[in-house]
Design a protein around this motif. Sequence first.
Motif, mmCIF file in Angstrom:
data_model
loop_
_atom_site.group_PDB
_atom_site.id
_atom_site.type_symbol
_atom_site.label_atom_id
_atom_site.label_comp_id
_atom_site.label_asym_id
_atom_site.label_seq_id
_atom_site.Cartn_x
_atom_site.Cartn_y
_atom_site.Cartn_z
ATOM 1 N N ASP A 57 -3.903 -7.812 11.469
ATOM 2 C CA ASP A 57 -4.507 -8.604 10.486
ATOM 3 C C ASP A 57 -5.760 -8.815 10.845
ATOM 4 O OD1 ASP A 57 -5.537 -10.465 8.757
ATOM 5 O OD2 ASP A 57 -3.482 -10.774 7.723
ATOM 6 N N LEU A 58 -6.991 -8.661 10.263
ATOM 7 C CA LEU A 58 -8.525 -8.767 10.493
ATOM 8 C C LEU A 58 -8.919 -10.180 10.639
ATOM 9 C CD1 LEU A 58 -10.631 -9.423 8.280
ATOM 10 C CD2 LEU A 58 -9.993 -7.136 7.557
ATOM 11 N N ASP A 79 -5.478 -2.145 10.485
ATOM 12 C CA ASP A 79 -4.991 -2.379 9.442
ATOM 13 C C ASP A 79 -3.804 -3.215 9.330
ATOM 14 O OD1 ASP A 79 -5.887 -0.829 6.490
ATOM 15 O OD2 ASP A 79 -3.894 -1.579 6.594
ATOM 16 N N SER A 80 -3.610 -3.861 8.296
ATOM 17 C CA SER A 80 -2.515 -4.831 8.225
ATOM 18 C C SER A 80 -1.273 -4.184 7.540
ATOM 19 C CB SER A 80 -2.595 -6.138 7.741
ATOM 20 O OG SER A 80 -3.150 -5.955 6.461
ATOM 21 N N SER A 81 -1.366 -2.777 7.000
ATOM 22 C CA SER A 81 -0.320 -2.427 6.283
ATOM 23 C C SER A 81 0.470 -1.194 7.139
ATOM 24 C CB SER A 81 -0.987 -1.481 5.018
ATOM 25 O OG SER A 81 0.053 -0.558 4.582
ATOM 26 N N TYR A 123 -3.328 6.236 -2.780
ATOM 27 C CA TYR A 123 -4.828 5.963 -2.433
ATOM 28 C C TYR A 123 -5.622 7.141 -2.278
ATOM 29 C CZ TYR A 123 -8.661 3.426 -0.275
ATOM 30 O OH TYR A 123 -9.867 3.089 0.141
ATOM 31 N N ASN A 166 -14.770 -1.417 5.311
ATOM 32 C CA ASN A 166 -14.985 -0.594 4.023
ATOM 33 C C ASN A 166 -13.789 -0.962 3.072
ATOM 34 O OD1 ASN A 166 -16.701 1.162 2.607
ATOM 35 N ND2 ASN A 166 -15.013 2.213 2.428
ATOM 36 N N ALA A 167 -14.422 -1.774 1.943
ATOM 37 C CA ALA A 167 -13.288 -1.727 0.818
ATOM 38 C C ALA A 167 -12.092 -2.665 1.195
ATOM 39 C CB ALA A 167 -13.154 -0.638 0.247
ATOM 40 N N VAL A 168 -12.350 -3.727 1.867
ATOM 41 C CA VAL A 168 -11.207 -4.642 2.508
ATOM 42 C C VAL A 168 -11.415 -5.984 2.265
ATOM 43 C CG1 VAL A 168 -12.178 -4.293 4.847
ATOM 44 C CG2 VAL A 168 -9.812 -5.125 4.374
ATOM 45 N N GLY A 170 -9.435 -2.968 8.631
ATOM 46 C CA GLY A 170 -8.777 -2.544 7.184
ATOM 47 C C GLY A 170 -9.169 -1.098 6.986
ATOM 48 N N TRP A 198 0.817 -1.079 0.055
ATOM 49 C CA TRP A 198 0.071 -0.020 -0.168
ATOM 50 C C TRP A 198 1.058 1.277 -0.003
ATOM 51 C CZ3 TRP A 198 -4.990 -0.336 -1.177
ATOM 52 C CH2 TRP A 198 -5.490 -1.756 -1.222
HETATM 53 C C1 LIG Z 1 -8.912 -0.340 -0.314
HETATM 54 S S1 LIG Z 1 -8.024 0.111 1.124
HETATM 55 C C2 LIG Z 1 -9.367 0.479 2.150
HETATM 56 C C3 LIG Z 1 -9.169 1.491 3.114
HETATM 57 C C4 LIG Z 1 -10.268 2.152 4.048
HETATM 58 N N1 LIG Z 1 -11.244 1.176 4.412
HETATM 59 C C5 LIG Z 1 -11.159 2.850 3.098
HETATM 60 O O1 LIG Z 1 -12.499 2.716 2.956
HETATM 61 O O2 LIG Z 1 -10.694 3.834 2.460
HETATM 62 C C6 LIG Z 1 -7.851 -1.730 1.713
HETATM 63 C C7 LIG Z 1 -7.130 -1.721 3.032
HETATM 64 O O3 LIG Z 1 -7.189 -2.940 3.590
HETATM 65 C C8 LIG Z 1 -6.192 -3.389 4.190
HETATM 66 N N2 LIG Z 1 -6.162 -4.692 4.342
HETATM 67 C C9 LIG Z 1 -6.150 -5.793 3.488
HETATM 68 N N3 LIG Z 1 -6.053 -6.900 4.076
HETATM 69 C C10 LIG Z 1 -6.243 -6.840 5.328
HETATM 70 C C11 LIG Z 1 -6.202 -7.794 6.404
HETATM 71 N N4 LIG Z 1 -6.086 -8.981 6.090
HETATM 72 N N5 LIG Z 1 -6.222 -7.230 7.609
HETATM 73 C C12 LIG Z 1 -6.316 -5.845 7.796
HETATM 74 N N6 LIG Z 1 -6.403 -5.141 6.707
HETATM 75 C C13 LIG Z 1 -6.250 -5.517 5.462
HETATM 76 C C14 LIG Z 1 -5.169 -2.868 3.271
HETATM 77 O O4 LIG Z 1 -3.941 -2.640 4.111
HETATM 78 C C15 LIG Z 1 -5.726 -1.573 2.867
HETATM 79 O O5 LIG Z 1 -5.303 -0.611 3.823
#
Ligand SMILES: C[S@@+](CC[C@H](N)C(=O)[O-])C[C@H]1O[C@@H](n2cnc3c(N)ncnc32)[C@H](O)[C@@H]1O
Length: 268
Positions: free
Chosen positions: A89-90, A65-67, A11, A105-107, A42, A6
């Motif tokens: 990590d969720l 968030d995992s990033s 983003y 949202n979006a994750v 996330g 990321w």
């Molecule tokens: C598209 S972004 C969405 C960010 C935010 N929720 C938004 O609506 O703007 C996806 C996010 O999901 C996180 N993510 C992906 N896999 C994950 C996991 N297994 N656990 C936690 N976070 C995760 C990524 O690091 C990234 O920040």
Amino acid sequence: MAGDIWNAQQYLRFENDRLRPFLDLVTQLDPDGEVRTVVDLGCGPGNATALLVDWWPDARIVGVDSSPAMIEAARQHAVPGHIEFELGDLRDWHPDDKVDVLLANAVLQWIPDHLDLLPSLTAQVAPGGVFGFQVPGNFEAPSHLALAEVKRKWADRVPPGLDRPGSHDPAVYLGKLAEAGLEPDVWETTYTYLVPADPDPGVPCGVTEFVRGTALRPVVKALNEADAADFVAEYDALVRTAYPLHEIGGRTVQLLDYRRIFAIGRSA
Ligand SMILES: C[S@@+](CC[C@H](N)C(=O)[O-])C[C@H]1O[C@@H](n2cnc3c(N)ncnc32)[C@H](O)[C@@H]1O
């Protein structure tokens, strides 16, 4: 997810467009009773998480968030004891107490077997609480078909097994939430975004920049800088054909259809 793919700055280039589905989801959340905890799984760069104060000013709000890159950006929005951000990590997330509002949202699209994860996530919702999530439903859109096409051409240079987002039909999510004992509320929306684009074909167009914030990230991150630039240029050429330029309101733009699937489960 392998490594940290990321980049918060990329983003956030389309912050308002990315925020819109989040706001449309949160507006429909209607937990019963006092809201003490809100968790945003996330949470990304935290700009959206911080807005949750407007809905639940007295709650403890936690973004996970995992990033590391995203959490570093998110911490700018932290308010100690009120809005906090945690690296995690969720898939391994287990709160000490059940939460009143759980958001993703979006994750979930980044987790290939996320349907299997829904029972353990919904189990963390307190009685009267809600679980709401939103995933893209545009994996058959020209922007994603173009990405698949260039990846096929680059099969000898793009490492196999890269993270590839994916989601399910609304009815699938509805069934899973009902099976988990929640009252489901599922819908979809297609937004049509005006994405500013440079007419110069030497500059990546707006749709390319948009996708570069998400679905293109695993590929760009896996290639060296020169190869990544060539890959993006090939992708951009396809995208410029699929999304022609328009002059609207004095701006050169592309029209990006952006289908999103929303799901809410209410706990009795
Ligand atoms: C598209 S972004 C969405 C960010 C935010 N929720 C938004 O609506 O703007 C996806 C996010 O999901 C996180 N993510 C992906 N896999 C994950 C996991 N297994 N656990 C936690 N976070 C995760 C990524 O690091 C990234 O920040």
